[in-house]
Motif scaffolding. Structure first.
Motif, short mmCIF file in Angstrom:
data_model
loop_
_atom_site.label_atom_id
_atom_site.label_comp_id
_atom_site.label_asym_id
_atom_site.label_seq_id
_atom_site.Cartn_x
_atom_site.Cartn_y
_atom_site.Cartn_z
N ALA A 183 40.11 49.04 32.70
CA ALA A 183 40.52 49.47 34.04
C ALA A 183 41.98 49.89 33.97
CB ALA A 183 40.32 48.35 35.05
N GLU A 184 42.46 50.61 34.97
CA GLU A 184 43.83 51.10 34.95
C GLU A 184 44.34 51.26 36.38
OE1 GLU A 184 43.93 55.58 34.32
OE2 GLU A 184 42.01 54.99 33.40
N SER A 185 45.64 51.30 36.49
CA SER A 185 46.27 51.53 37.79
C SER A 185 47.75 51.85 37.56
CB SER A 185 46.13 50.31 38.69
OG SER A 185 46.69 50.57 39.96
N SER A 186 48.39 52.42 38.56
CA SER A 186 49.82 52.71 38.44
C SER A 186 50.45 52.80 39.82
CB SER A 186 50.04 54.01 37.67
OG SER A 186 49.46 55.09 38.38
N SER A 187 51.77 52.80 39.88
CA SER A 187 52.47 52.88 41.16
C SER A 187 53.89 53.37 40.93
CB SER A 187 52.51 51.51 41.84
OG SER A 187 53.19 50.59 41.01
N ALA A 188 54.45 53.97 41.97
CA ALA A 188 55.82 54.44 41.90
C ALA A 188 56.26 54.86 43.28
CB ALA A 188 55.93 55.62 40.92
N PRO A 189 57.50 54.92 43.59
CA PRO A 189 58.51 54.27 42.76
C PRO A 189 58.71 52.82 43.20
CG PRO A 189 59.57 55.50 44.49
CD PRO A 189 58.08 55.67 44.69
N ASN A 190 59.19 52.02 42.31
CA ASN A 190 59.66 50.67 42.64
C ASN A 190 58.60 49.86 43.41
OD1 ASN A 190 61.52 48.61 42.75
ND2 ASN A 190 62.36 49.28 44.73
N ALA A 191 57.34 49.88 42.95
CA ALA A 191 56.27 49.18 43.69
C ALA A 191 55.32 48.47 42.71
CB ALA A 191 55.48 50.17 44.53
N ASP A 192 54.71 47.37 43.21
CA ASP A 192 53.71 46.64 42.42
C ASP A 192 52.44 47.46 42.34
OD1 ASP A 192 55.61 44.69 42.50
OD2 ASP A 192 54.51 43.37 43.88
N THR A 193 51.60 47.12 41.35
CA THR A 193 50.29 47.76 41.28
C THR A 193 49.21 46.72 41.04
OG1 THR A 193 49.08 49.61 40.32
CG2 THR A 193 50.28 48.20 38.79
N THR A 194 48.08 46.98 41.63
CA THR A 194 46.94 46.07 41.49
C THR A 194 45.82 46.79 40.75
OG1 THR A 194 47.48 44.92 43.54
CG2 THR A 194 45.23 44.70 42.72
N VAL A 195 45.35 46.16 39.69
CA VAL A 195 44.25 46.74 38.92
C VAL A 195 42.96 46.05 39.34
CG1 VAL A 195 43.36 47.25 36.61
CG2 VAL A 195 45.83 47.07 36.99
N ASP A 196 42.02 46.83 39.79
CA ASP A 196 40.73 46.27 40.21
C ASP A 196 39.86 46.06 38.97
OD1 ASP A 196 38.38 45.53 41.34
OD2 ASP A 196 37.96 47.47 42.29
N ILE A 197 39.64 44.79 38.61
CA ILE A 197 38.78 44.53 37.45
C ILE A 197 37.41 43.98 37.88
CG2 ILE A 197 40.70 44.18 35.84
CD1 ILE A 197 40.34 41.17 36.15
N SER A 198 37.18 44.00 39.19
CA SER A 198 35.87 43.54 39.66
C SER A 198 34.77 44.51 39.23
CB SER A 198 35.87 43.41 41.19
OG SER A 198 36.03 44.68 41.78
N VAL A 199 35.17 45.72 38.88
CA VAL A 199 34.17 46.71 38.44
C VAL A 199 33.66 46.38 37.04
CG1 VAL A 199 35.15 48.52 39.87
CG2 VAL A 199 36.03 48.18 37.56
N ILE A 200 34.38 45.51 36.36
CA ILE A 200 33.93 45.08 35.03
C ILE A 200 33.09 43.82 35.21
CG2 ILE A 200 34.67 44.41 32.71
CD1 ILE A 200 37.40 45.72 33.38
N SER A 201 31.98 43.75 34.57
CA SER A 201 31.10 42.57 34.71
C SER A 201 31.64 41.44 33.85
CB SER A 201 29.67 42.93 34.29
OG SER A 201 29.17 43.95 35.12
N LEU A 202 32.59 40.73 34.39
CA LEU A 202 33.26 39.66 33.63
C LEU A 202 32.42 38.39 33.64
CD1 LEU A 202 36.90 40.13 34.96
CD2 LEU A 202 36.07 40.65 32.66
N LEU A 203 32.47 37.67 32.54
CA LEU A 203 31.82 36.37 32.43
C LEU A 203 32.84 35.33 32.01
CD1 LEU A 203 28.54 37.30 30.49
CD2 LEU A 203 28.81 36.96 32.96
N GLU A 204 32.46 34.10 32.21
CA GLU A 204 33.31 33.00 31.75
C GLU A 204 33.53 33.15 30.24
OE1 GLU A 204 31.63 29.19 32.29
OE2 GLU A 204 33.41 28.09 31.65
N GLY A 205 34.76 33.06 29.82
CA GLY A 205 35.08 33.15 28.40
C GLY A 205 35.50 34.53 27.94
N ASP A 206 35.39 35.53 28.83
CA ASP A 206 35.84 36.87 28.44
C ASP A 206 37.36 36.90 28.32
OD1 ASP A 206 33.30 37.83 28.36
OD2 ASP A 206 33.37 38.85 30.30
#
Lengths: 487, 191
Positions: free
Chosen positions: A35-58
């Motif tokens: 996943a990826e994300s970016s922001s500008a200028p001078n701002a935080d960015t949030t990467v949405d990783i809910s689109v990845i099917s994460l499991l315990e231990g990943d």
């Protein structure tokens, strides 16, 4: 062929009886997603990783980069709880590069996003973040060796450095690079040979631009491995800078399993028991099967059976049990817990337990309280089954508490009893007009059996004497002789 | 007058002393206070498979009376009628009587938790409170106390009382039958 059949069956039986655990698959790391994300200028960015099917231990690896021109080594921050920083690099040129890389193993409830702080870059800065997720990485030692890092100026193509790893079977290399530049538009990378599959990059255009990218190599990893350059798009400008990291992922290992010791088994009877074990570490890949091996040989070189639990798999860190049956009374059994993941079998220690005595507690009934008076009663019970051994003690528990626990509860001991049949005993010193509870018991070498709790009520008092002699007659004494007359 | 008065006083003192000695003996040996913690006697309860001494052969003209609940046996004249009364709460009265010859006695048995007869118990069963010429005797190894008393229905009586296995036994007969009763008491056995 007919003559050979019994021998073949015998061989099959031995193989079955000595096959301690189910088969196992080869350990392997796999790519889960990015996943990826970016922001500008001078701002935080949030990467949405809910689109990845994460499991315990990943394993989640995050690379975040800030491009600016203040010549200050900024501490790039990951504001999501639980991430561990692998490195934080700084390359100072007219266009600075601040690159940080973090990792985190997902818990039972995986994260849905990653937040990287961009305000540290100040005015005119830009922030870009890429995320890669891998499965089957050793949770105990995810990186085979310390990651190598490099930075450069007057160039915007990161050159991940060579890494000399320990060469365990199945390692993957991961590279992350970032570039600070002043190109118009978002930059991109051309990844080196072997690192192009699923590679990801992200650029952010602002007064000061930044590009960050990540790639991996899953096969053909050399030792040492030199990944080569991540070629940035555009024309080189001498005011640019870059930073890069090379990591080696170590594949998962078998789970760490413990056999519960105190007690090894619970709910032990003459023929059944419940075994207890724990997966205390997944080793990087959740177990696909878990269970116990048990038998009467202390080394478990041969076993009676192996239980297999796959319901609810995959199994993370967790406790597991198995109820076993068809055991022999008064026999020592050995058992150990196991769990199997893609890397192999995790085995607990071999522990032992003893099934219950072949003698069971007597079966006892509480019959009744005979002739209760104001202060005494005769309690009657029976042994209907001696459980295989004569009772060494019989008696009654009695008192005014309905549960026969605490209070004034007392116990009588009437001594041993041969075979089956009724027994009784008197209790005295009771209070008048009082409810007393009681139950019979009998003890043998197999335990103590109890009858149900009954009760009786004592009388209100002892009756006074009534003269029944010559009742209905009038007595006269004449000359010293007694004469009776009907009334 | 003064001398006579002094003589009367000495006689009174002697009488008081005699009575006092009697009561001290009575209470110390036979009738402790009801609140005397003393020791308790536990009711004897026989198991269903309990064994008893075998029946005895009575002399000619007599029968054996056996009671396995209270575990005793005695011989009584054959012509007497035996009747039993359940008095409740574990108590029982057994009468042996020949109305035609005006002979008989009764045995009252009641659960009793202490080894001595309290004054309360005594007055409960003997409202007249009469207890004269108390004398100890032994019945098949058990110490008993016999005395003369008075009952509103029977008149003067002979009483023989003892405690055995958590039961108080009170044997009563008209005083005129004292010698006859003693002959029967001598046949008493615990079984």
């Amino acid at each position: 062929m007919k003559k050979l059949t019994p021998y073949l069956l015998a061989i099959l039986f031995v193989v079955s009886a000595t096959s301690l655990f189910p088969g196992k698959a080869l350990a392997a790391i796999s790519f889960v997603g990015s996943a990826e994300s970016s922001s500008a200028p001078n701002a935080d960015t949030t990467v949405d990783i809910s689109v990845i099917s994460l499991l315990e231990g990943d394993l989640v690896i995050v690379a975040g980069a800030i491009g600016d021109d203040d010549s200050v080594n900024h501490d790039v921050l990951n504001n999501t709880t639980g991430y561990i920083e692998i490195t934080d690099l700084f390359a100072d040129d007219d266009d600075d590069t601040n690159l940080a890389v973090w990792y985190k193993f997902m818990g039972a409830t995986p994260d849905t996003s990653v937040v990287v702080e961009g305000t540290t870059g100040g005015t005119d800065s830009s922030l870009a973040v890429v995320v890669m997720v891998f499965r089957g990485v050793d949770t105990g030692t995810p990186f085979d060796v310390t990651s190598t890092t490099a930075t450069g100026i007057n160039d915007f193509s990161p050159n991940p450095p060579s890494i000399d790893h320990l060469n365990p079977s199945g390692v993957w290399t991961v590279i992350a690079g970032a570039s600070g530049h002043l190109l118009t538009g978002n930059g991109t990378y051309t990844f080196p040979t072997g690192y192009t599959t699923n590679a990801i990059d992200r650029g952010q255009d602002d007064t000061n631009d930044v590009t960050v990218g990540m790639g991996y190599r899953s096969s053909g990893v050399s030792d040492p491995e030199d990944p080569n350059v991540m070629t940035h798009s555009g024309t080189t400008a001498i005011t640019n800078s870059w930073a890069a990291v090379t990591m080696v992922l170590r594949p998962a290992v078998a789970p760490t399993v413990t056999t519960q010791v105190t007690p090894t088994a619970t709910s032990i009877t003459q023929t059944t028991a419940t075994l207890n074990g724990n997966i205390t570490a997944t080793g990087g890949a959740n177990a696909t099967v878990r269970g116990f091996a048990y038998g009467t040989v202390s080394t478990l070189a041969t076993v009676i059976a192996t239980t297999t639990d796959t319901v609810g798999a995959p199994f993370g860190i967790s406790a597991h049990t198995a109820a076993i049956s068809s055991l022999t009374c008064n026999t020592t059994y050995y058992s150990r817990a196991y769990a199997t993941n893609s890397a192999g079998d995790g085995l607990g220690s071999i522990e032992s337990f003893v099934t219950s005595s072949c003698v069971s507690a007597p079966t006892v009934t509480t019959n009744f309280a005979g002739s209760p008076t104001y202060n005494a009663a005769n309690l009657v019970g029976s042994i209907t089954n001696n459980g295989g051994a004569d009772a060494t003690q019989t008696g009654f528990a009695w008192g005014t508490v309905s549960t026969l626990s605490g209070g004034d509860t007392a116990t009588t001991t009437l001594g041993s009893f041969v075979g089956t049949g009724p027994f009784n005993g008197g209790i005295g010193g009771l209070s008048a007009s009082t409810i007393y509870y009681f139950r019979a018991y009998a003890t043998n070498t197999g335990g103590t059996g109890y009858g149900s709790i009954l009760n009786f009520t004592t009388g209100n008092d002892t009756p006074s004497r009534r003269m029944r002699l010559f009742e209905g007659f009038k007595i006269k004494l004449i000359s010293g002789k007694m004469i009776l007359h009907q009334r | 007058m003064m001398t006579g008065g002094i003589k009367y006083t000495k006689g009174g003192i002697i009488a008081v002393l005699v009575v006092s000695v009697f009561f001290v003996y009575f209470f110390l040996t036979h009738t402790p206070s009801p609140t005397d913690p003393g020791t308790t006697t536990v009711l004897r309860i026989d198991s269903p498979t309990a064994t008893f001494l075998p029946s005895r052969t009575p002399p000619s003209g007599s029968e054996e009376y056996r009671n396995t609940t209270y575990r005793f046996s005695l011989f009584y004249p054959s012509e007497m009628k035996v009747t039993e009364f359940d008095e409740g709460n574990g108590a029982r009265t057994i009468t042996f009587q020949n109305v035609a010859e005006a002979k008989g006695f009764q045995i009252f048995i009641v659960p009793y938790g202490t080894p001595h007869v309290s004054t309360e118990r005594f007055h409960k069963d003997v409202p007249s409170g009469v207890r004269e010429e108390p004398t100890d005797l032994t019945i098949d190894g058990v110490v008993a106390n016999m005395f003369f008393s008075n009952n509103i229905a029977l008149g003067d009586t002979r009483e023989v009382w003892f405690i055995k296995d958590g039961y108080l036994f009170e044997v009563t007969a008209p005083k005129t039958l004292n010698a006859w009763l003693m002959g029967i008491i001598q046949t008493w056995k615990f079984i």
